[in-house]
Structures are given as C-alpha cells and as structure tokens.
Design a protein around this motif. Structure first.
Motif, PDB file in Angstrom:
ATOM      1  N   TYR A  56       0.745  -0.983  -0.107  1.00 38.83           N
ATOM      2  CA  TYR A  56       0.133  -0.050   0.013  1.00 38.83           C
ATOM      3  C   TYR A  56       0.906   1.291  -0.059  1.00 38.83           C
ATOM      4  O   TYR A  56       1.774   1.321   0.781  1.00 38.83           O
ATOM      5  CB  TYR A  56      -0.828   0.188   1.216  1.00 38.83           C
ATOM      6  N   ILE A  60      -3.272   2.215   6.027  1.00 36.63           N
ATOM      7  CA  ILE A  60      -4.469   1.593   5.939  1.00 36.63           C
ATOM      8  C   ILE A  60      -5.610   2.607   6.656  1.00 36.63           C
ATOM      9  O   ILE A  60      -6.767   2.232   6.457  1.00 36.63           O
ATOM     10  CB  ILE A  60      -4.401   0.275   6.487  1.00 36.63           C
ATOM     11  N   THR A  66      -6.327   3.434   0.288  1.00 31.91           N
ATOM     12  CA  THR A  66      -5.557   2.333   0.805  1.00 31.91           C
ATOM     13  C   THR A  66      -6.805   1.547   1.845  1.00 31.91           C
ATOM     14  O   THR A  66      -6.520   0.249   1.827  1.00 31.91           O
ATOM     15  CB  THR A  66      -4.330   2.619   1.534  1.00 31.91           C
ATOM     16  N   ASP A  70      -7.577  -2.422   1.663  1.00 32.82           N
ATOM     17  CA  ASP A  70      -7.330  -3.260   2.841  1.00 32.82           C
ATOM     18  C   ASP A  70      -8.903  -4.113   3.229  1.00 32.82           C
ATOM     19  O   ASP A  70      -8.903  -4.908   3.830  1.00 32.82           O
ATOM     20  CB  ASP A  70      -6.950  -2.506   4.256  1.00 32.82           C
ATOM     21  N   ARG A  73      -8.986  -6.934   1.134  1.00 36.11           N
ATOM     22  CA  ARG A  73      -8.038  -7.832   1.777  1.00 36.11           C
ATOM     23  C   ARG A  73      -8.718  -8.587   2.800  1.00 36.11           C
ATOM     24  O   ARG A  73      -8.717  -9.955   3.060  1.00 36.11           O
ATOM     25  CB  ARG A  73      -6.774  -7.280   2.245  1.00 36.11           C
ATOM     26  N   LYS A  74      -9.363  -7.816   3.731  1.00 32.83           N
ATOM     27  CA  LYS A  74      -9.980  -8.597   4.884  1.00 32.83           C
ATOM     28  C   LYS A  74     -11.089  -9.520   4.301  1.00 32.83           C
ATOM     29  O   LYS A  74     -11.388 -10.577   4.831  1.00 32.83           O
ATOM     30  CB  LYS A  74     -10.410  -7.475   5.798  1.00 32.83           C
ATOM     31  N   PHE A  88       0.277  -7.522   4.740  1.00 30.40           N
ATOM     32  CA  PHE A  88       0.216  -6.126   3.912  1.00 30.40           C
ATOM     33  C   PHE A  88       1.597  -5.122   4.304  1.00 30.40           C
ATOM     34  O   PHE A  88       1.775  -5.325   5.683  1.00 30.40           O
ATOM     35  CB  PHE A  88      -0.961  -5.390   4.076  1.00 30.40           C
ATOM     36  N   GLU A  90       2.216  -1.045   4.514  1.00 30.66           N
ATOM     37  CA  GLU A  90       1.677   0.076   4.230  1.00 30.66           C
ATOM     38  C   GLU A  90       2.742   1.305   3.993  1.00 30.66           C
ATOM     39  O   GLU A  90       3.917   0.879   4.480  1.00 30.66           O
ATOM     40  CB  GLU A  90       0.545   0.524   5.289  1.00 30.66           C
TER      41      GLU A  90
END
Ligand code: GUN
Length: 384
Positions: A56, A60, A66, A70, A73-74, A88, A90
C-alpha cells in the motif's frame, strides 16, 4: 475487459477507527498473517496456505484508497480463511523501496502480490521478470506480463455521479478539484466530475490544484483552502485522505468523499462518497489462483460490475438531482449510457468527441487535456 461478477453489495465501514488512525504516523508496518478464523476440521495446515501480500502507498487508516484496498484484503481473508494467509505493508513510497518490499514479500513465500498504486509500475515489472513463479497484480497500471495482471476501477464513473450532485449544489457555479499525481486516470476523473456538473448546469466552471502526491493531508488541506479562497464552493478530490472534506467542513463549503465512505469525517460538508469496492475483483483473483486458472490480463470494472458507486448522497440535495444520479447510474449499469459521449470539447475549443460519439478505452486511457470550463493546463502539457 473481462465480464464479471454480479453486483456486490458495498460494505459500509465502521469509521471511528479510521478517524483515529487517519492522520497518524505513516511508518511501515508488516502485519503477521492473521490465523484462520476458526480452525475447521478440513482446514489446510498453515504452511499449505496460499500466501498473499498487499503493498500500500498510504496508511490503511487513510479512510480512502488504501483503507478500501484493505477492506478487500480482509474480505478475502475471511472468505478463504482456511486456504489463504494475507499480509500487508503500508506507506510504501513509489520508489526503489517498493522493489525491496516486493522482493521481501516473495522471499517470505508470498505467491501472489498486489501492488496497489500506479507508481509501482516499473518496480513490479522488474521484480516480476526475476520471479516467474510469483503472480503480480498491479492496480491502475497498464503494463502486463505473463505473471503480471493489471486492474482498476472506473473511478471516473463515480466522479461523474458526484459531478451531477455538484452541478446541482454549487451556488458560485465554480467547482474545484484537489488533484494528486498527473496521470491520465486522475485527469480523466477531474474531467468526468466536471462533465457531470455541466450535465446539470452547462455554465459550471472548474479549478484544479495539484498536490503531486497521493497522500499528504497538510497539502490536501492547503489546496482545498486555496480553491475555496478562489471562489469554489463544492470540492472533489483525487487524493487519499479526508483532508479536503474536513477543510470544506471548517470553511462552510461542500465536498465529496472519495474511494471510501468519508461521511463521518464531515457530516455537514459531505455531499456523497464515490466508494470503490475491491472485494469482487479480489475474490475472483483468489478463486482463479486457487483453482489454477489465473491468466493475468487487464481488468477495468465500474458501476456495472458493482465496483464503484456514489453512496450516502446528502439529505439536502434536491430530489430532481438525486433522480438524475439514479438515471445515470441505471444507464451505466445497463450499458445504455457512457460518461464520455460527445460532444466533448477541450478547454481550447477543440472538439474531441463528436455528437453521439462514445469514447473507446484507448481514448479514455490517454486523456491528457481538460474539458471546456476547466481552468489551466494539465501539468506536463505546458501547464503547471
Ligand atoms: N491512490 C494511491 N495510488 C492511487 C492510484 O494509482 N490511483 C488512484 N485513483 N488513487 C491512488
């Protein structure tokens, strides 16, 4: 362009945590891959899981670009809990740092790496060429390879929908955009916002201030201030933080959230948020990879695919303006409407799309001019 998943419900995020984290430090952090949620009987041992890493450009907690990646991603971590392990890093600059971080990710066993900002492009190409057994997904880039896919969202469609609201709400008839990095994607978003505003009121003019960064809350706020001082009463942004919205709140102007739902940051100023949902695409990539069907390519999903929408339109926006947004959204969904339909002129008077002409992807990805009504010149084309 590939066809894709059905509309995906956009998830609204709990914003209190972001608000706290938003302007906090930007140090690099590496998160240990979270354990599988509930160790089901059939769960694969940790070592057998597909390791996936995300890189990133901002924290986050940025509340926008970003933060939204995220969330994606979660979402995949939760959905494929027994099959994948995500992590990740960041606040990775678009510099040689990015190369180092990606090589490190690969050394740690990650076989799928998402690089989520345009400026990572050359570093992705370089690292991917050295590591043919690692797959790379590069957001907003245009260079593919056997192990590099590119993907983006049609953020310009969200910008257009926001523009409709701006056109209905601006009293000074001058809207403004805080712009980030001068690449076609950002110029396209500025113009699309203005085209949306002019679809309501052709007399609308626009001013742009570039901050040349994706995430710099102080610079974003300063740019917003100078636009407001210059007569702008409705602001859009292509930067990552809620600083523009917060500035509008302080100054009694109006503004939009971008990429994430930023409504909680400025309850009075907020006119709507153009929210990206990366989850459908990330789900597809994981499914393809786990199934051995990952093929790379270029993916550009929009309103039609549920990847972007204007959410939380403010209560005081008149109903006829909300109806216009709904109509445009419906047209984008069923393909009967395209934002970039002629006549479109640049701000020197040159006609670039004739009446009824619909721009193709080549046109859209090469936009380096301002449409009529926007002040100034695009940086790098003789402007500043
Ligand atoms: N924020 C950080 N990087 C990017 C990018 O490549 N595109 C957009 N729209 N926002 C970003």
């Amino acid at each position: 362009m590939h066809s894709m998943n059905k509309r995906h419900l956009l998830k609204t995020a709990a914003l209190s945590a972001i608000a706290l984290a938003a302007l906090a430090g930007c140090g690099k952090k590496e998160e240990a891959a979270p354990p599988a949620a509930a160790p089901a009987a059939a769960a694969a041992p940790a070592g057998d899981k597909l390791k996936i890493a995300f890189m990133y450009v901002s924290p986050i907690g940025d509340g926008g670009w970003t933060y939204q990646h995220d969330l994606g991603r979660k979402a995949i971590q939760e959905r494929f809990a027994d099959k994948i392990a995500t992590s990740f890093v960041e606040s990775v600059p678009e510099s040689a740092d990015a190369e180092r971080v990606m090589r490190d990710m690969a050394a740690q066993g990650n076989k799928l790496i998402f690089a989520t900002s345009f400026g990572y492009q050359e570093f992705v190409q370089k690292v991917a060429a050295d590591l043919p057994d690692v797959k790379f997904e590069h957001a907003t880039g245009y260079k593919q390879a056997a192990n590099v896919a590119t993907y983006d969202t049609k953020t310009f469609e969200g910008a257009y929908l926001a523009g409709i609201v701006a056109g209905g709400m601006s009293k000074t008839k001058t809207v403004g955009v805080v712009a980030s990095v001068p690449i076609p994607e950002v110029v396209r978003n500025i113009n699309s916002f203005v085209l949306g505003a002019q679809s309501v009121d052709p007399a609308i003019k626009a001013k742009v201030v570039w901050v040349n960064e994706w995430f710099s809350p102080p610079k974003e706020a300063e740019a917003a201030t100078s636009l407001i001082n210059g007569g702008v009463d409705v602001l859009y942004q292509n930067t990552n933080s809620p600083a523009v919205l917060k500035t509008a709140e302080e100054r009694g102007a109006r503004a939009f959230g971008k990429d994430g739902d930023m409504s909680a940051f400025a309850p009075k100023a907020h006119l709507g948020s153009a929210v990206i949902d990366w989850t459908p695409y990330y789900t597809k990539v994981v499914q393809d990879t786990l199934g051995g069907q990952w093929q790379g390519g270029n993916f550009w999903w929009g309103v039609k695919e549920g990847a972007i929408d204007l959410l939380k339109i403010a209560d005081d926006v008149p109903q006829d303006i909300k109806d216009r947004v709904a109509k445009a959204r419906a047209g984008l969904k069923d393909g009967s409407f395209a934002v970039w339909t002629g006549p479109v002129k640049d701000n020197t008077g040159k006609e670039l799309l004739t009446a009824g002409q619909v721009a193709d992807d080549k046109f859209l990805t090469g936009i380096n001019f301002y449409v009529a009504g926007v002040e100034g010149k695009v940086p790098g084309t003789g402007g500043k």
